[in-house]
Design a protein around this motif. Structure first.
Motif, PDB file in Angstrom:
ATOM      1  N   ILE A1538       0.844  -1.207   0.000  1.00 22.84           N
ATOM      2  CA  ILE A1538       0.000   0.000   0.000  1.00 22.84           C
ATOM      3  C   ILE A1538       0.876   1.254   0.000  1.00 22.84           C
ATOM      4  CG2 ILE A1538      -1.683   1.301   1.368  1.00 22.84           C
ATOM      5  CD1 ILE A1538      -2.814  -1.434   2.290  1.00 22.84           C
ATOM      6  N   LEU A1539       1.938   1.234   0.785  1.00 21.38           N
ATOM      7  CA  LEU A1539       2.848   2.406   0.847  1.00 21.38           C
ATOM      8  C   LEU A1539       3.561   2.637  -0.493  1.00 21.38           C
ATOM      9  CD1 LEU A1539       4.445   1.953   4.389  1.00 21.38           C
ATOM     10  CD2 LEU A1539       2.798   3.689   3.675  1.00 21.38           C
ATOM     11  N   LYS A1540       3.944   1.573  -1.170  1.00 19.50           N
ATOM     12  CA  LYS A1540       4.588   1.720  -2.483  1.00 19.50           C
ATOM     13  C   LYS A1540       3.648   2.352  -3.482  1.00 19.50           C
ATOM     14  CE  LYS A1540       8.009  -1.981  -2.139  1.00 19.50           C
ATOM     15  NZ  LYS A1540       8.477  -3.264  -2.701  1.00 19.50           N
ATOM     16  N   LYS A1541       2.420   1.898  -3.522  1.00 22.02           N
ATOM     17  CA  LYS A1541       1.455   2.487  -4.456  1.00 22.02           C
ATOM     18  C   LYS A1541       1.240   3.961  -4.139  1.00 22.02           C
ATOM     19  CE  LYS A1541      -1.073  -1.812  -5.322  1.00 22.02           C
ATOM     20  NZ  LYS A1541      -2.379  -2.529  -5.183  1.00 22.02           N
ATOM     21  N   THR A1542       1.146   4.242  -2.865  1.00 26.25           N
ATOM     22  CA  THR A1542       0.969   5.652  -2.462  1.00 26.25           C
ATOM     23  C   THR A1542       2.147   6.509  -2.922  1.00 26.25           C
ATOM     24  OG1 THR A1542      -0.253   4.895  -0.519  1.00 26.25           O
ATOM     25  CG2 THR A1542       0.541   7.173  -0.521  1.00 26.25           C
ATOM     26  N   ALA A1544       4.266   5.929  -5.446  1.00 27.45           N
ATOM     27  CA  ALA A1544       4.269   6.059  -6.908  1.00 27.45           C
ATOM     28  C   ALA A1544       3.255   7.111  -7.349  1.00 27.45           C
ATOM     29  CB  ALA A1544       3.942   4.713  -7.534  1.00 27.45           C
ATOM     30  N   PHE A1545       2.084   7.086  -6.713  1.00 25.15           N
ATOM     31  CA  PHE A1545       1.073   8.076  -7.072  1.00 25.15           C
ATOM     32  C   PHE A1545       1.544   9.490  -6.747  1.00 25.15           C
ATOM     33  CE2 PHE A1545      -2.646  10.592  -5.848  1.00 25.15           C
ATOM     34  CZ  PHE A1545      -3.355  10.608  -7.045  1.00 25.15           C
ATOM     35  N   GLN A1546       2.168   9.643  -5.612  1.00 23.41           N
ATOM     36  CA  GLN A1546       2.655  10.973  -5.210  1.00 23.41           C
ATOM     37  C   GLN A1546       3.762  11.463  -6.153  1.00 23.41           C
ATOM     38  OE1 GLN A1546       3.789  10.610  -1.132  1.00 23.41           O
ATOM     39  NE2 GLN A1546       1.663  10.682  -0.345  1.00 23.41           N
ATOM     40  N   GLU A1547       4.671  10.539  -6.561  1.00 25.99           N
ATOM     41  CA  GLU A1547       5.730  10.941  -7.497  1.00 25.99           C
ATOM     42  C   GLU A1547       5.141  11.391  -8.833  1.00 25.99           C
ATOM     43  OE1 GLU A1547       8.431   7.766  -7.889  1.00 25.99           O
ATOM     44  OE2 GLU A1547       9.352   8.039  -5.903  1.00 25.99           O
ATOM     45  N   LYS A1548       4.157  10.670  -9.335  1.00 19.08           N
ATOM     46  CA  LYS A1548       3.531  11.035 -10.590  1.00 19.08           C
ATOM     47  C   LYS A1548       2.852  12.398 -10.486  1.00 19.08           C
ATOM     48  CE  LYS A1548       0.239   9.289 -14.010  1.00 19.08           C
ATOM     49  NZ  LYS A1548      -0.701   8.174 -14.360  1.00 19.08           N
TER      50      LYS A1548
END
Length: 1657
Positions: A1538-1542, A1544-1548
């Protein structure tokens, strides 16, 4: 003089690259000898200006106004300023130099010229050449200045380039007063580093004096004083710096500087900051510029043009710290200077070899403008066959052909040094003499390509003179060997050498004359005596040759000598020594340097009766004053009517031979450069060529007729035409032959070809060894590598004779050999004959005279060698005497050594010289002085003994007697050699005491050495005695060994050379290896002594008594002891004759007795032998013991030597310290004198500056008052304007007032007309150019004064009046501006003088403080005495470091007291440490218990808190799930995903949010660049608008000032009127108040009367 004519310069050639400059856009000028040449670069037309003075020195030009200036070369030279092309002398500047000028420069900003003088004053002076006024001058400006250059942007600044440095001179002005201020530029070191000067300016006194005393500057150490001290010390104490070679100003008033070492520098002339643009020593340096030394620099629009060592020109551009070579050009020859043309389009390149090139940087084309070569001319002559052509040769061998207008037609390099030149009258060729003795024949028919067609080798020395006769029959040559060669001048004869003759002495001058009537050619030779090297002679030799073929055997012998049949020789002697002469028809013209006169001699007509050896005395027919310098050279014109003379003064004088008193003259060449070297006439006698000695110039002069009839010129022309007709046929024939001759040795060096004539055989003949004469002659006759004509002739004669008489020689050799064998056989037979028949050896000599000659020759050689040996021996003997006197006789005690017997140990004594009288006198003086001082000290002590007796007794008890060695600093007192008068080390206060102490210490050292030498001599005598005893024992041992028949080598010691040095001065016969040579006298003396000895022995007779004593007792009266070992008992006779069986009883008894005696004798021998052996051992043991005892004594002496050496070193160390302290004090005295001298000069300079400051303040104040007056007058013009036009309507007056304030924009117009190609674009207007601005303003006002600008309805007369008023206003405004500029300059100048005054005051204060500090330091140095203290062995010494302990408050105590104190301190310290340890342990236990208690209390508190937290703890559901859940890993992985997806979304999201701002930033950057460009344009427009606004504001203020003034006047009038009314009202009210007050007082008195009034009532 007018009958002859006048001399006019036709043309001049010669380029030395000394100085060249542009005078206009297309013309350059350069100096050539005593003239200045102007060359048009487009048309190649040359014009010449003769210097009005003596020679041409420095030259400069200004192409902007066509002004050029040059200096002359003489004492107190002048500077001439001319204008081109009118050649009008503007002014002559005098009085700036005594000897010469080294450099000149013209300013582009005004009529100013700068000059620098040479020795002795080295003065830089700036002139105003328009009024010949010295603006400013500065003496002692620096040595070696080679170039001065004004700043083209500011004439108040110029740069001086010297051979050692660079200096910028600023001209500071105050009104009409100017002064030069120097600013020296510190260049980097030769490695490119920036170094500071190593010379300290002021001495800084530290709180503590260094160990070796105070540090003084180098000037005080060296002891220099005076003005040049700083310069000398700076040169000695600074590193070597770069040497500048070229400078160039930039548009920012900076300097490009090129250096010899290859550096390129940039110097800021204001801040003097130096930056290195190019360093050839760095790794990244441009390879093309590494070898460049930047000989010349110039600036153009493309960059900096540089010239290096090679023939390469570079164009450099600078981008920050990077250098780029944008263009490169290569020239044919190596160029040395470069300059930019006035139109800034082309470059002018010059070389030292005589070439000038034009370079166009845009087209890269290099064109040669001038190519005349360079070097000093030897001679020049006009061709007799073509009068429009002249030929010249230089010292380097360059032959050149010139046209009638001075254009070089062609040249030929002879590749050898030449000495003389002559042109043939019958063919178009020239003969050239060389230094190697060759005569070269050059064909001149092809003018562009002359060629060598023949050469002949006549001398092994330089050819001095070459002379053709006028009809071209012969060529006469001469050199310094007295040989005159006659060469056939016709090319058809192949220039054959016809013969030679020898004159009595070296030839000084040679001339010829053709006598057609008699068919003879006469040659005159002036000879000097063989002895000496004087350059004058009194012997004249006239040689007469017939004009016919003289090559036959009846005319010339086999060796080439001209016979007396054809050669007639007449000798004449003159009363005065002559330097040169020339032959006329029947007379001789000569110059006498001794009398400085020209002489004319008449030759006798009848010379047939004179013999060749008879000398005729000549007396001068006429004597006139000649050249003052001399020695002069004379040349006669072809028609023999004019005489030309030249000498070192550079003057060319033409006289008539008939009357030599009158003459015309012309200054052709510089006197300083050697004057005129040669002169020659043309065939028509109307053109002359002169060459300078060292100025490298060739001058063509025309002789013009100024008289009305012109008879002389006509006569010369007719003679020339007659000669042409006479020689025309011969010329056509011979010149045709000349043109057909092939080129000689094409491609070879002259002199390398094989000489003409027969060759000598180089093969050596094989001769018998006994034939010494023939072999010797053959060696002498070996030919050299290059034979002269005479040597070849002689070789040919020898070869011919050898071939002709070869058979005769062979027969003679055989006959001689047979005769020699016969004589040798007779000599051998003579050896066998008895003495009475034997002949002496000299009787066999057949050639007695030759033998005597050889013996005499040998005797002379022996005498010569003996004399040389005697001189050498005398020199060595003299040197030996000097060395012996200095190094041996002067020694009171010679150097000697003692060597041990059984070791290599050696002890040396102290060599001592005898004390000089001065040393003895100084010692007596010091001792007497010390006696008086001690006596005075004792008397003073006795006076104070009553009060201090008890204290002295205590001190005496504690002092333990005299001072110890530790305090005195040496062991001299312990050795017993101390001087009682030596000072105490602690009482040496003054320099005199220290010097006296040094004398006493030297006496102590002398005593120590003397005492040791006494002990040394005793030991040396002991060794000599011991050696004598050893020799005695060895002699006894030898006698015993002789008895014992022993052969052993004994140890025999002896004195070495070091122990017996006197042996060095004597030479034993054994040292000489060569056999002693005895002279006949010495041999006779030896024989005489032998005969006397023989006679003495014979006279003694036969003394039988002595003979008997010798026979019986060996000449001794003692009883001779018989040698037992040699005793033998003879056996009985029967033992030898009978066998033992035949013996009788008696014989047997006798035999037994014999055996018994023999046995006893043998026993006795054995005993005696043993006793002898024991005695030998005893003697050897005694020798060993004694020598060992001596070695022990020598060891003790060596130990004493060590103690003496130690003491001497101690005393010498004290002397060294004392000498150093005296030296330091001398340095401090020198420093004090230096500071006083500087202070005195600085105070005088301060007073001078103060006076100048006061004067300038008064001038500024006065000028300021004048300025205020001018401003007031200018404002008055504004006020009076309306009054001038009172009768004009108001609206017209207002319009006129606006026109009155209008001004044209002159500055803007001038800016638009600037030349864009000028690299110096930023030129600013100086204050000195304000008058030009006024002229331009008035010229621009003409447009405003035009009638078109007149307002409508205005009268023309009023307009004209208005124009005049406006012009007056403009002139007033310009005057105000000019005065404002001048006032600003004067105020700035005054401020600088104030700054200088402040700086000088500060320097005076610094020098005073420094002097005061030096006095304090000197007193402290004298009080702080360095003493020498001895330390006992095994004592710890403090290591010497940079930090010295301060012993100012120290006291010396006995060591025992210190040791006892140390023991007490150690015991007490131990007790204290023990108690401290006990206390520490107890305190440690208490602290440990307290810590444990605190720890337990904190643990209790923690546990209580934890319990409380546990009780209050609340858990969420998630926490409970986490605690009780068993799948912890799956939960953690889920959270991580869940933290990884979060993330990646923030970087994008972040990338998307950043992309927009980035694009905005780029867009803003582009907009910023566009706005920056717009801003630059706006700023440029802003500057112009600001200027326009300023001008408009100024006009508006001027126009509005009148209206504001009128309004203000009315307002002030109303205020004044109102104020006046108010004053009147106040005055009336005041009067009313006074009346009311008086009434009130009266009423009060009436109602309340006073007591006084009641009393009176």
């Amino acid at each position: 003089m007018d009958e002859i004519g006048s001399l006019e310069i036709s043309w001049i050639q010669g380029f030395t690259n000394k100085s060249i400059a542009y005078v206009d856009n297309k013309t350059v000028c350069y100096s050539s000898g005593s003239h200045i040449c102007f060359l048009n670069l487009e048309t190649q037309i040359q014009s010449v200006l003769k210097s009005p003075g003596r020679g041409v020195g420095a030259l400069t030009a200004n192409c902007n106004n066509g002004i050029f200036a040059f200096s002359e070369q003489k004492l107190c030279p002048s500077i001439f300023v001319y204008i081109f092309p009118e050649f009008h002398l503007k002014n002559e500047l005098k009085g700036a130099a005594q000897l010469d000028f080294t450099s000149l420069t013209l300013s582009e900003g005004g009529p100013y010229v700068g000059c620098c003088s040479a020795l002795p004053e080295h003065t830089i002076t700036v002139w105003n050449w328009e009024n010949a006024e010295q603006i400013c001058t500065q003496s002692n400006a620096g040595q070696g200045i080679v170039s001065l250059l004004f700043n083209p942007l500011n004439w108040l600044q110029l740069c001086a380039l010297s051979t050692t440095g660079l200096t910028v001179w600023n001209i500071e002005k105050s009104g009409s007063f100017h002064v030069l201020k120097q600013r020296v530029i510190e260049l980097p070191a030769t490695d490119g580093s920036f170094v500071e000067s190593l010379v300290p300016t002021l001495n800084i006194v530290n709180e503590k004096i260094p160990y070796f005393g105070p540090e003084m500057p180098p000037s005080a150490i060296v002891g220099l004083q005076g003005d040049e001290t700083d310069n000398i010390v700076a040169k000695l104490c600074t590193k070597a710096r770069l040497t500048p070679t070229a400078i160039c100003w930039t548009a920012k008033s900076e300097l490009y500087v090129g250096c010899v070492e290859g550096f390129l520098l940039l110097v800021d002339a204001e801040s003097l900051r130096v930056s290195v643009l190019f360093n050839p020593t760095t790794a990244g340096a441009i390879p093309e510029l590494r070898q460049s030394n930047f000989q010349s620099l110039t600036l153009n629009k493309n960059g900096l043009i540089t010239i290096g060592k090679e023939n390469v020109v570079h164009c450099l551009q600078f981008e920050g710290a990077q250098i780029n070579i944008t263009q490169t050009w290569k020239t044919e020859a190596a160029v040395t200077t470069v300059m930019l043309s006035p139109d800034f389009e082309t470059l002018l390149l010059t070389s030292n070899t005589g070439q000038i090139y034009m370079l166009n940087p845009t087209s890269d084309g290099i064109g040669k403008v001038l190519d005349v070569l360079s070097g000093n001319f030897v001679a020049a002559a006009l061709l007799h066959t073509d009068r429009n052509i002249c030929v010249s040769v230089r010292e380097s061998g360059e032959l050149q052909l010139w046209s009638s207008d001075g254009v070089c037609l062609g040249s030929l390099s002879l590749q050898t040094q030449v000495t003389s030149l002559a042109c043939c009258p019958v063919a178009q060729y020239a003969a050239v003499g060389t230094t190697s003795g060759y005569v070269l024949f050059i064909d001149l028919n092809r003018k562009q390509q002359p060629c060598l067609v023949h050469q002949v080798h006549l001398y092994n020395i330089p050819v001095d003179h070459l002379v053709f006769d006028k009809d071209g029959h012969y060529l006469f040559t001469s050199a310094s060997d007295s040989h005159v060669y006659v060469v056939d001048a016709k090319p058809s004869k192949r220039f054959s050498v016809m013969g030679f003759t020898v004159v009595p002495g070296p030839i000084l001058s040679l001339s010829s004359q053709s006598i057609r009537s008699s068919g003879e050619v006469k040659v005159l030779a002036l000879c000097r005596e063989q002895e000496g090297q004087s350059q004058n002679g009194s012997m004249l030799t006239v040689l007469t040759l017939p004009v016919r073929d003289i090559s036959g055997p009846d005319c010339v012998d086999r060796h080439g000598v001209l016979s007396n049949n054809i050669l007639k020789v007449c000798r004449y002697e003159v009363p005065h020594p002559l330097e040169s002469c020339v032959l006329g028809v029947s007379e001789v013209f000569a110059y006498c340097h001794k009398r400085k006169t020209l002489l004319r001699f008449q030759l006798p007509q009848d010379t047939d009766s004179l013999s060749s050896q008879e000398v005729v005395q000549l007396t001068p027919e006429q004597e006139v004053k000649g050249h003052p310098l001399g020695p002069a050279s004379l040349v006669l014109s072809p028609h023999n009517l004019w005489l030309a003379s030249v000498d070192q003064d550079g003057l060319l004088c033409i006289r008539e031979t008939a009357s030599m008193e009158r003459y015309i003259e012309l200054q052709c060449h510089s006197c300083r450069l050697g004057g005129v070297r040669s002169v020659s006439f043309s065939a028509d006698s109307q053109t002359l060529l002169t060459t300078g000695f060292k100025d490298g110039s060739l001058l063509c002069t025309n002789l013009r007729n100024t008289s009305l009839d012109g008879g002389k010129m006509t006569e010369a022309t007719l003679y020339s035409k007659t000669m042409d007709l006479f020689l025309k046929k011969m010329f056509n024939e011979e010149n045709t032959v000349l043109t057909d001759l092939p080129e000689w040795g094409k491609g070879s060096v002259p002199g390398s070809e094989k000489p003409e004539g027969p060759e000598g055989s180089t093969e050596a003949e094989t001769v018998d060894v006994t034939e010494q004469d023939d072999s010797y002659n053959s060696l002498l006759s070996a030919p050299p590598s290059h034979l002269t004509w005479l040597e070849s002739r002689r070789e040919a004669v020898l070869k011919e004779e050898s071939e002709q008489y070869s058979e005769t020689k062979t027969n003679m050799r055989k006959a001689l050999k047979e005769f020699r064998d016969t004589v040798q056989e007779m000599m051998r037979e003579n050896e066998t004959l008895p003495d009475i028949k034997r002949l002496e050896l000299h009787d066999f000599n057949l050639y007695v005279e030759e033998q005597r000659r050889l013996e005499a020759m040998m005797e002379q050689e022996v005498i010569r060698v003996r004399n040389e040996i005697d001189w050498e021996m005398s020199a060595k003997s003299c040197l030996w005497d000097v060395l012996k006197k200095e190094c041996w006789d002067s020694m009171k005690v010679k150097g000697k050594a003692i060597k041990a017997f059984h070791s290599e140990h050696k002890v040396k004594n102290y060599p001592l010289r005898e004390r000089t009288e001065k040393e003895e006198e100084d010692l007596r003086r010091v001792q007497d002085m010390r006696k008086f001082e001690k006596a005075a000290c004792i008397s003073s002590l006795q006076k104070s003994s009553n009060t201090t007796g008890a204290k002295e007794e205590e001190q005496g008890e504690d002092g333990n007697g005299p001072e110890s060695a530790a305090v005195t600093g040496s062991f001299s007192a312990q050795l017993g050699y101390s001087n009682p008068y030596i000072y105490d080390q602690f009482s040496l206060r003054t320099t005199e005491q220290r010097i006296n102490q040094m004398i006493l210490l030297q006496d102590v050292i002398y005593r120590i050495k003397t005492g040791f030498n006494a002990n040394f001599e005793a030991v040396h005598k002991q060794k000599v005695q011991e050696l004598s005893r050893v020799r005695d024992r060895n002699q006894h041992i030898k006698e015993i060994m002789l008895e014992l028949d022993m052969n052993e080598t004994l140890w025999e010691p002896s004195l070495t050379v070091s122990e017996w040095p006197e042996r060095i001065l004597t030479v034993d016969d054994s040292e000489i290896k060569a056999e002693k040579y005895l002279t006949p006298e010495q041999k006779e003396e030896e024989e005489r002594k032998k005969l006397e000895e023989q006679r003495r022995l014979a006279a003694q007779g036969d003394n039988f008594r002595e003979r008997a004593l010798d026979n019986m007792m060996d000449g001794a009266l003692e009883v001779k002891k018989e040698n037992i070992l040699k005793m033998e008992i003879p056996p009985p006779e029967f033992v030898l004759t009978k066998p033992a069986i035949h013996w009788t009883e008696e014989e047997r008894k006798i035999h037994k007795e014999y055996e018994k005696k023999d046995k006893d004798l043998n026993e006795e021998k054995e005993k005696y032998k043993k006793s002898l052996e024991n005695e030998v051992k005893k003697l050897q043991a005694a020798t060993k013991d004694k020598t060992e005892m001596f070695d022990e004594t020598l060891k003790q002496l060596f130990e004493k030597k060590l103690h003496c050496e130690l003491t001497i070193y101690q005393e010498e160390l004290k002397i060294t310290f004392l000498a150093y302290s005296v030296l330091i004090e001398v340095e401090m005295t020198n420093r004090e004198l230096e500071l006083k001298l500087k202070l005195e000069k600085t105070v005088a300079y301060k007073d001078e500056i103060g006076e100048q400051l006061k004067r300038h303040e008064e001038e500024v104040e006065l000028f300021h008052e004048n300025y205020n007056t001018t401003v007031a007058e200018d404002k008055g013009l504004d006020k009076e304007f309306r009054k001038e036009f009172f009768n004009v309507p108001g609206h017209i007056v207002d319009h006129l007032y606006k026109l009155f304030k209008r001004r044209p924009r002159v500055q803007k117009m001038r800016t638009q007309t600037d030349n864009n190609s000028n690299p110096l674009k930023e030129q600013r207007l100086c204050g000195s150019l304000a008058p030009d601005a006024l002229g331009k303003m008035l010229k621009a006002m003409e447009d405003l004064d035009a009638p078109e600008n007149m307002p409508e309805g205005l009268n023309r007369l009023i307009w004209d009046k208005f124009c005049l008023v406006r012009r007056a206003k403009v002139e007033s405004e310009q005057k105000v501006k000019l005065n404002a500029l001048t006032l600003a300059e004067m105020q700035a100048f005054l401020q600088k003088r104030r700054d200088d005054d402040t700086a000088v005051q500060q320097e005076v204060k610094n020098l005073s403080d420094e002097l005061e500090r030096l006095h304090k330091e000197r007193n402290r140095f004298l009080m702080d005495i360095m003493v020498q203290v001895l330390l006992k062995p095994n004592q710890v010494e403090v290591s010497l470091t940079d930090m010295i302990a301060d012993y100012t408050d120290s006291v010396l105590y006995p060591r025992s007291v210190v040791e006892d104190l140390k023991i007490t301190i150690r015991s007490l310290g131990g007790q204290k440490i023990a108690s401290m340890v006990e206390c520490k342990d107890f305190r440690k236990g208490i602290i440990q218990v307290q810590w444990e208690h605190k720890k337990m209390a904190m643990q209790i508190e923690d546990l209580n808190n934890k319990n409380r937290d546990i009780q209050k703890l609340q858990f969420s559901k998630e926490q409970q799930d986490y605690l009780y859940s068993k799948e912890k890993d799956s939960r953690m992985s889920k959270q991580v995903s869940i933290l990884k997806k979060t993330m990646a979304f923030q970087e994008k999201t972040h990338q998307q949010s950043v992309q927009g701002p980035r694009q905005k930033i780029k867009q803003l950057s582009r907009q910023a660049a566009i706005e920056a460009k717009k801003t630059e344009v706006v700023e440029q427009q802003l500057r112009n608008m600001q200027v326009a606004v300023a001008e408009g504001r100024h006009i508006y203020e001027e126009m509005a000032s009148e209206e504001h003034q009128a309004a203000g006047t009315e307002e002030r009038y109303q205020e004044i009127a109102q104020r006046s009314k108010l004053k009147d009202l106040a005055k009336a009210q005041a009067e009313d108040l006074d009346i009311l007050r008086a009434e009130v007082a009266r009423l009060r008195m009436k109602n309340f009367p006073s007591l006084d009034q009641l009393k009176h009532v």
